[in-house]
Scaffold this motif. Structure first.
Motif, short mmCIF file in Angstrom:
data_model
loop_
_atom_site.label_atom_id
_atom_site.label_comp_id
_atom_site.label_asym_id
_atom_site.label_seq_id
_atom_site.Cartn_x
_atom_site.Cartn_y
_atom_site.Cartn_z
N VAL A 36 3.60 -9.91 -24.20
CA VAL A 36 2.10 -9.51 -24.79
C VAL A 36 2.39 -8.65 -25.83
CG1 VAL A 36 0.12 -8.22 -24.13
CG2 VAL A 36 1.05 -9.82 -22.35
N LEU A 37 1.85 -8.52 -27.01
CA LEU A 37 1.81 -7.89 -28.26
C LEU A 37 0.76 -7.34 -28.62
CD1 LEU A 37 4.69 -9.49 -28.33
CD2 LEU A 37 4.26 -9.39 -30.87
N ARG A 38 0.61 -5.96 -29.14
CA ARG A 38 -0.30 -5.33 -29.64
C ARG A 38 -0.21 -4.77 -30.98
NH1 ARG A 38 -1.66 -0.07 -26.00
NH2 ARG A 38 0.05 1.49 -26.83
N ILE A 39 -1.66 -4.70 -32.03
CA ILE A 39 -1.45 -4.22 -32.96
C ILE A 39 -2.61 -3.23 -33.28
CG2 ILE A 39 -2.67 -6.07 -34.16
CD1 ILE A 39 -1.18 -5.66 -36.75
N LEU A 95 5.78 -4.41 -28.69
CA LEU A 95 5.67 -5.14 -27.46
C LEU A 95 5.23 -4.27 -26.15
CD1 LEU A 95 6.85 -8.06 -26.08
CD2 LEU A 95 8.73 -6.66 -25.62
N VAL A 96 4.36 -4.97 -25.48
CA VAL A 96 3.88 -4.17 -24.12
C VAL A 96 4.88 -4.52 -22.79
CG1 VAL A 96 1.93 -4.00 -22.37
CG2 VAL A 96 1.39 -4.43 -24.69
N THR A 97 5.53 -3.46 -22.61
CA THR A 97 6.68 -3.85 -21.70
C THR A 97 6.48 -3.39 -20.26
OG1 THR A 97 7.63 -1.63 -22.37
CG2 THR A 97 8.42 -3.59 -23.70
N GLU A 98 5.67 -2.27 -20.11
CA GLU A 98 5.47 -1.80 -18.84
C GLU A 98 4.66 -2.91 -17.92
OE1 GLU A 98 4.71 0.06 -15.22
OE2 GLU A 98 2.90 -0.26 -16.53
N PRO A 99 5.08 -3.38 -16.94
CA PRO A 99 4.76 -4.39 -16.21
C PRO A 99 3.10 -4.26 -15.90
CG PRO A 99 6.86 -4.00 -15.30
CD PRO A 99 6.33 -2.94 -16.25
N ALA A 100 2.84 -3.03 -15.37
CA ALA A 100 1.31 -2.88 -14.91
C ALA A 100 0.36 -2.94 -15.96
CB ALA A 100 1.20 -1.45 -14.12
N GLU A 101 1.07 -2.16 -17.07
CA GLU A 101 0.07 -2.48 -18.35
C GLU A 101 0.07 -3.81 -18.95
OE1 GLU A 101 -2.17 -1.34 -21.74
OE2 GLU A 101 -1.93 -0.46 -19.99
N LYS A 102 1.02 -4.42 -18.82
CA LYS A 102 1.15 -5.99 -19.43
C LYS A 102 0.00 -6.87 -18.38
CE LYS A 102 4.77 -8.26 -20.13
NZ LYS A 102 6.30 -8.99 -19.91
N GLU A 103 0.28 -6.33 -17.20
CA GLU A 103 -0.94 -7.16 -16.14
C GLU A 103 -2.29 -6.82 -16.36
OE1 GLU A 103 -1.77 -8.02 -11.59
OE2 GLU A 103 0.09 -7.14 -11.97
N ARG A 104 -2.39 -5.56 -16.80
CA ARG A 104 -4.01 -5.03 -17.27
C ARG A 104 -4.44 -5.72 -18.30
NH1 ARG A 104 -6.59 -1.79 -20.30
NH2 ARG A 104 -4.77 -1.70 -21.44
N SER A 105 -3.54 -5.75 -19.25
CA SER A 105 -3.77 -6.62 -20.83
C SER A 105 -4.23 -8.00 -20.54
CB SER A 105 -2.61 -6.44 -21.78
OG SER A 105 -2.27 -5.19 -21.99
#
Length: 222
Positions: free
Chosen positions: A153-156, A114-124
């Protein structure tokens, strides 16, 4: 860098191994060409396979959905298998047994995080929008905290993946070459349709997309 061996036993292609590719460039190219993948996972012992939008950013493949989604929860708790398939052409032979299809495919194994950091999630999410509509994110009404919090947002990683492709013509038996029917490849492609503007759309300019109109050369010759 070209990689000739599978990164793990479960990614090794056994059927038609000559069509296998394990290098990053081949895998990334197929991931980037597709917009939908199918994710297989388990919930309470039952197997599910769900198609969903995906995008790539660097060495990871991303998906998104409602934060409360059972799928997203399951994907962070166990192993997953993700597949992508693109059909590029119908291979029409002189016998039924030699009809085939040109294609590109990828299989990925691993576990989503799980992408948890808000800035990283928005960038994704910006990477998702801009991958479909180049430079569109910065023209949109900014995403707000409520929307960002409601979206998972999830990433693998693409470290355990393999690609497989067919890209050639008909392989008929020699004794069938004079059989009097047409043989060849009929190309398949995703093309843009005519945009339909909403009646209440203030903007008049159709956004650019990653897709392009099909040309006569794409359609092939009769």
């Amino acid at each position: 860098m070209t990689q000739s061996t599978a990164p793990s036993p479960r990614t090794r292609i056994r059927r038609k191994p000559e069509r296998a590719r394990y290098d990053v460039e081949a895998i990334n190219a197929i991931v980037d060409a597709a917009v939908i993948c199918t994710v297989a996972f388990q919930i309470d012992g039952a197997v599910h396979a769900i198609p969903t939008i995906h995008w790539r950013d660097g060495e990871h493949l991303y998906i998104h959905g409602a934060k409360a989604s059972r799928m997203l929860t399951a994907l962070t708790e166990g192993e997953a298998c993700l597949t992508i398939a693109l059909a590029d052409g119908l291979v029409v032979a002189r016998s039924a047994m030699h009809h085939s299809m040109n294609y590109r495919s990828v299989v990925v194994y691993g576990r989503f995080e799980l992408v948890t950091e808000p800035a990283e999630k928005e960038r994704s999410l910006k990477a998702l929008i801009d991958s479909l509509y180049p430079e569109r994110w910065d023209t949109l009404r900014p995403i707000n905290d409520k929307e960002l919090n409601a979206t998972g947002v999830l990433r693998i990683p693409l470290a355990e993946a393999s690609a497989k492709a067919r890209d050639f013509g008909v392989k008929d038996d020699d004794e069938d070459l004079d059989w009097p029917v047409w043989a060849g490849v009929i190309p398949l492609a995703t093309t843009l349709g005519t945009p339909r503007r909403e009646d209440d759309s203030v903007g008049r300019t159709v956004p650019a997309t990653r897709f392009r109109p099909q040309s006569d050369s794409d359609r092939g010759a009769a």
